[in-house]
Design a protein around this motif. Structure first.
Motif, short mmCIF file in Angstrom:
data_model
loop_
_atom_site.label_atom_id
_atom_site.label_comp_id
_atom_site.label_asym_id
_atom_site.label_seq_id
_atom_site.Cartn_x
_atom_site.Cartn_y
_atom_site.Cartn_z
N CYS A 49 -23.72 48.56 30.10
CA CYS A 49 -23.14 49.65 29.51
C CYS A 49 -24.20 50.69 28.74
O CYS A 49 -24.19 51.73 28.98
CB CYS A 49 -22.10 49.25 28.67
SG CYS A 49 -21.13 50.38 27.76
N CYS A 50 -24.94 50.04 27.96
CA CYS A 50 -25.76 50.56 27.10
C CYS A 50 -27.31 50.81 27.36
O CYS A 50 -28.17 51.31 26.97
CB CYS A 50 -25.59 50.30 25.31
SG CYS A 50 -26.26 48.77 25.13
N CYS A 103 -27.99 45.06 29.37
CA CYS A 103 -26.39 45.51 29.16
C CYS A 103 -26.10 46.66 30.19
O CYS A 103 -26.99 47.57 30.23
CB CYS A 103 -26.15 45.94 27.70
SG CYS A 103 -24.45 46.64 27.59
N CYS A 111 -23.44 43.66 26.63
CA CYS A 111 -23.95 43.17 24.83
C CYS A 111 -22.64 43.12 23.98
O CYS A 111 -21.60 43.72 24.35
CB CYS A 111 -24.93 43.92 24.50
SG CYS A 111 -24.48 45.50 23.89
N CYS A 157 -21.35 46.41 22.77
CA CYS A 157 -20.40 47.21 23.63
C CYS A 157 -19.01 46.74 24.06
O CYS A 157 -18.08 47.51 23.91
CB CYS A 157 -21.26 47.37 25.14
SG CYS A 157 -22.48 48.35 25.10
ZN LIG Z 1 -24.43 47.31 25.24
#
Ligand SMILES: [Zn+2]
Length: 119
Positions: free
Chosen positions: A20-21, A18, A41, A44
């Protein structure tokens, strides 16, 4: 497909991280507008990106069910199934001992499947 797209691995189905995370984003096709090996993911998408413009999401992350998980493939669901398996093995040591590590890994992979998609 252009040589550039090919080098980027566009469309290649692989386990994505992911963007983002940094967690697992499941096994999906590489989107052209993401760094190689990165996706998004579901957690997110449902968190930081909730309510985003669909056209913007399409540009950033591609297509639901192709480049990232749809709502029906929440990693949380998959994890709950995996945890259920593990508690089954913990509750029954004889059953657990009868299974090899590869049997267990295969069962876990199976538990993570949802609508035919491996998380
Ligand atoms: Zn994520």
């Amino acid at each position: 497909m252009s040589a550039e797209a090919e080098a980027h691995g566009v469309g290649v189905i692989r386990s994505l991280t992911c963007c983002c995370c940094g967690g697992g984003a499941g096994r999906w096709a590489q989107h052209w507008n993401r760094d190689r090996g990165y996706g998004i993911c579901r957690a997110c998408l449902d968190g930081p990106y909730a309510g985003s413009d669909p056209a913007e999401l399409a540009s950033l992350f591609g297509t639901e069910g192709v480049n990232y998980a749809g709502p029906a493939t929440l990693p949380a669901d998959a994890e709950a199934r995996v945890q259920a398996l593990k508690s089954l093995w913990r509750a029954d040591p004889a059953l657990s001992a009868s299974l090899s590590l590869s049997d267990k890994l295969a069962a876990i992979a199976e538990a993570r499947k949802f609508d035919g998609v491996v998380m």
